[in-house]
Design a protein around this motif. Structure first.
Motif, mmCIF file in Angstrom:
data_model
loop_
_atom_site.group_PDB
_atom_site.id
_atom_site.type_symbol
_atom_site.label_atom_id
_atom_site.label_comp_id
_atom_site.label_asym_id
_atom_site.label_seq_id
_atom_site.Cartn_x
_atom_site.Cartn_y
_atom_site.Cartn_z
ATOM 1 N N MET A 89 31.055 88.529 -65.225
ATOM 2 C CA MET A 89 32.476 88.822 -65.305
ATOM 3 C C MET A 89 33.055 88.259 -66.579
ATOM 4 S SD MET A 89 33.307 90.639 -62.868
ATOM 5 C CE MET A 89 34.884 90.676 -62.156
ATOM 6 N N ASP A 106 41.002 87.133 -62.827
ATOM 7 C CA ASP A 106 40.564 87.448 -61.472
ATOM 8 C C ASP A 106 39.790 88.753 -61.439
ATOM 9 O OD1 ASP A 106 42.931 89.540 -60.130
ATOM 10 O OD2 ASP A 106 43.231 88.541 -62.052
ATOM 11 N N THR A 107 38.908 88.798 -60.480
ATOM 12 C CA THR A 107 37.919 89.864 -60.407
ATOM 13 C C THR A 107 38.544 91.241 -60.462
ATOM 14 O OG1 THR A 107 36.683 88.390 -58.978
ATOM 15 C CG2 THR A 107 35.962 90.668 -59.074
ATOM 16 N N VAL A 108 39.561 91.411 -59.637
ATOM 17 C CA VAL A 108 40.106 92.751 -59.485
ATOM 18 C C VAL A 108 40.684 93.252 -60.792
ATOM 19 C CG1 VAL A 108 41.852 94.099 -58.319
ATOM 20 C CG2 VAL A 108 40.519 92.466 -57.053
ATOM 21 N N LEU A 134 37.974 94.087 -63.295
ATOM 22 C CA LEU A 134 37.315 95.346 -62.972
ATOM 23 C C LEU A 134 38.209 96.527 -63.296
ATOM 24 C CD1 LEU A 134 35.456 94.611 -59.639
ATOM 25 C CD2 LEU A 134 34.491 94.932 -61.890
ATOM 26 N N ASP A 135 39.474 96.394 -62.942
ATOM 27 C CA ASP A 135 40.422 97.468 -63.254
ATOM 28 C C ASP A 135 40.438 97.775 -64.737
ATOM 29 O OD1 ASP A 135 43.026 96.870 -60.798
ATOM 30 O OD2 ASP A 135 41.503 98.437 -60.970
ATOM 31 N N THR A 189 38.286 97.045 -66.911
ATOM 32 C CA THR A 189 37.013 97.587 -67.390
ATOM 33 C C THR A 189 36.968 99.081 -67.185
ATOM 34 O OG1 THR A 189 36.002 95.559 -66.605
ATOM 35 C CG2 THR A 189 34.542 97.329 -67.256
ATOM 36 N N ILE A 190 37.391 99.495 -66.000
ATOM 37 C CA ILE A 190 37.326 100.920 -65.710
ATOM 38 C C ILE A 190 38.197 101.701 -66.688
ATOM 39 C CG2 ILE A 190 37.959 102.636 -63.997
ATOM 40 C CD1 ILE A 190 37.073 100.684 -61.864
ATOM 41 N N ILE A 226 42.452 89.107 -51.967
ATOM 42 C CA ILE A 226 41.614 90.180 -52.491
ATOM 43 C C ILE A 226 40.600 90.528 -51.426
ATOM 44 C CG2 ILE A 226 39.981 90.814 -54.253
ATOM 45 C CD1 ILE A 226 41.245 88.751 -56.039
ATOM 46 N N GLN A 267 38.045 96.115 -51.486
ATOM 47 C CA GLN A 267 38.687 96.494 -52.743
ATOM 48 C C GLN A 267 37.736 96.306 -53.912
ATOM 49 O OE1 GLN A 267 42.190 94.204 -53.254
ATOM 50 N NE2 GLN A 267 42.997 95.456 -54.888
ATOM 51 N N ILE A 268 37.104 95.143 -53.874
ATOM 52 C CA ILE A 268 36.176 94.853 -54.961
ATOM 53 C C ILE A 268 35.012 95.825 -54.928
ATOM 54 C CG2 ILE A 268 34.547 93.157 -55.815
ATOM 55 C CD1 ILE A 268 36.480 91.006 -55.092
ATOM 56 N N LEU A 290 36.009 99.051 -56.436
ATOM 57 C CA LEU A 290 36.056 99.023 -57.902
ATOM 58 C C LEU A 290 34.667 99.056 -58.490
ATOM 59 C CD1 LEU A 290 38.897 96.463 -58.555
ATOM 60 C CD2 LEU A 290 38.954 98.914 -58.857
ATOM 61 N N LEU A 324 33.199 101.870 -60.996
ATOM 62 C CA LEU A 324 32.583 101.502 -62.265
ATOM 63 C C LEU A 324 31.187 102.084 -62.354
ATOM 64 C CD1 LEU A 324 33.477 99.932 -64.633
ATOM 65 C CD2 LEU A 324 32.700 97.851 -63.545
ATOM 66 N N LEU A 331 31.103 105.563 -63.492
ATOM 67 C CA LEU A 331 31.394 105.802 -64.902
ATOM 68 C C LEU A 331 30.184 105.597 -65.789
ATOM 69 C CD1 LEU A 331 34.855 104.161 -65.500
ATOM 70 C CD2 LEU A 331 34.279 106.549 -65.556
ATOM 71 N N LEU A 357 27.565 95.260 -63.071
ATOM 72 C CA LEU A 357 28.239 94.510 -64.122
ATOM 73 C C LEU A 357 27.373 94.397 -65.361
ATOM 74 C CD1 LEU A 357 30.015 91.624 -62.231
ATOM 75 C CD2 LEU A 357 30.997 93.666 -63.197
ATOM 76 N N THR A 413 27.347 97.603 -67.085
ATOM 77 C CA THR A 413 28.638 97.831 -67.746
ATOM 78 C C THR A 413 28.698 97.131 -69.080
ATOM 79 O OG1 THR A 413 29.641 97.804 -65.559
ATOM 80 C CG2 THR A 413 31.112 97.698 -67.441
ATOM 81 N N ILE A 447 29.168 99.107 -72.504
ATOM 82 C CA ILE A 447 30.311 98.913 -73.392
ATOM 83 C C ILE A 447 29.836 98.532 -74.783
ATOM 84 C CG2 ILE A 447 32.301 97.461 -73.853
ATOM 85 C CD1 ILE A 447 32.984 97.497 -71.012
#
Lengths: 290, 87
Positions: free
Chosen positions: A151, A165-167, A170-171, A173-174, B11, B15-16, B19, B23, B26, B44, B47, B51
């Motif tokens: 991360m 924070d993770t979310v 990630l957001d 990143t997308i 969180i 949700q995670i 995501l 990802l 993509l 990850l 990714t 990138i």
């Protein structure tokens, strides 16, 4: 250099992937300093399990090091991941016992019993007591660390990413990946045939291209940030376009809701020097469409 | 089932996981591996690699475009576009 790193990291990843799937033992997230300390102590006292032959840590040393060094020093897990290359400076004790276990994928049987690396089903019990750490729990904690490492790496790659924070990482990143892919598409189109640009620009492409240009300048489309990168556009030769001053000045009113900086329309005007008729087209479309 | 801690942080795991799945879609390399068993750390990692690759391609294309720019006449539209892309 980038290629080499990419390659090596890829190798690493293929190996480490199996770590994430251990079902027993602690949850994925390192819960506290105390746990890290316990982990460290266990490896200190030679707890390192000798069956960890199926953990492979072909870590790219320099990359991993930047990440690991930023973690708390209590995390004595770190040297395990470095000692193969011998460039650990944190602790040397784990060398001799662990070196032999840095095998490359020989016994790798990815035990992918779980999809969700972040799920915490067994976490409760293990945060309370001193974990009787099984080999798998040990691995899980390590993989937990590596996830947060990744991360962090990701965060470094992202432009303007200040949240941890993770979310949100990630957001972002997308979004960023989509943006990059878009940008690459446009750039490759233009690179292939520059004569495409005029025609496409005058008609549907201008929206698309503007978005990409904004991104290319690193402008966050969510903020109406400064348009300074695009200011040079106003210096472009625009002799026939003095009548466009109206457009330039009234940009704010024409685009109340657009996220693109106002100067982007300067770009547009500069882009079609040869088509006075299309200027009328633009003045209509820019008012109505953009 | 989310633990107390994730509830505290607000969180959700789902949700995670969502995501991470997005990802994964993509990334062209992982899109084929729809086995449903790709770990988050793999995603990850891929990714990051992806990138970096994209960055490299952007740099390459920028170089090419700047060469192209050098060869076109300065006042043309495409020169302007290319310049704006490169700046």
């Amino acid at each position: 250099m980038l290629n080499k790193q990419g390659f090596m990291e890829l190798v690493w990843n293929n190996n480490v992937g199996s770590l994430a799937m251990k079902d027993e033992g602690t949850s994925e997230r390192a819960r506290s300093n105390e746990e890290r300390l316990i982990t460290g102590l266990k490896s200190n006292y030679g707890y390192v399990d000798h069956d960890q032959a199926d953990i492979q840590f072909q870590i790219v040393p320099e990359i991993q090091k930047e990440e690991e060094n930023s973690e708390k020093d209590l995390t004595l897990v770190v040297p395990d991941e470095h000692s193969e290359t011998g460039d650990h400076h944190i602790n040397d004790f784990s060398d001799s016992s662990d070196n032999q276990y840095y095998l490359r994928n020989k016994h790798d049987k990815p035990k992918r019993s779980r999809l969700e690396i972040f799920s915490d089903d067994e976490s409760e019990g293990f945060t309370r007591e001193v974990p009787t750490v099984t080999r798998k729990g040990f691995k899980r904690r390590r993989s937990d660390e590596t996830v947060s490492n990744k991360m962090r790496k990701l965060q470094k790659l992202l432009p303007n990413c200040h949240k941890e924070d993770t979310v949100s990482v990630l957001d972002k990143t997308i979004e960023y990946m989509k943006d990059l892919q878009l940008q690459l598409q446009v750039m490759s189109i233009m690179g292939m045939n520059p004569y495409i640009t005029q025609a496409t620009l005058n008609f549907e492409m201008h929206n698309y291209l503007l978005t990409v240009m904004a991104m290319a300048h690193g402008i966050n489309l969510a903020n109406q940030t400064t348009s300074s990168p695009l200011v040079p556009a106003s210096n472009w030769p625009l002799p026939p376009f003095s009548n466009l001053s109206l457009l330039h000045t009234s940009n704010q009113s024409l685009f109340p809701t657009t996220a693109l900086p106002a100067a982007s329309s300067h770009c547009l005007c500069g882009l079609v020097p040869c088509f006075p008729s299309s200027l009328d087209f633009y003045s209509h479309t820019m008012g109505g469409k953009l | 089932m989310s633990s107390r801690r994730s509830r505290q942080s607000g969180i959700s795991d789902d949700q995670i996981a969502n995501l991470v799945t997005k990802l994964q879609h993509l990334i062209p390399e992982l899109r084929r591996r729809r086995s449903g068993k790709v770990s988050a750390s793999t995603v990850l990692q891929e990714t990051c690699n992806y990138i970096r690759n994209l960055h490299r391609e952007v740099d390459d294309l920028s170089d090419r475009l700047s060469e192209l720019l050098a060869s076109t006449d300065d006042n043309s539209a495409e020169a302007a576009i290319i310049r704006s892309l490169l700046n």
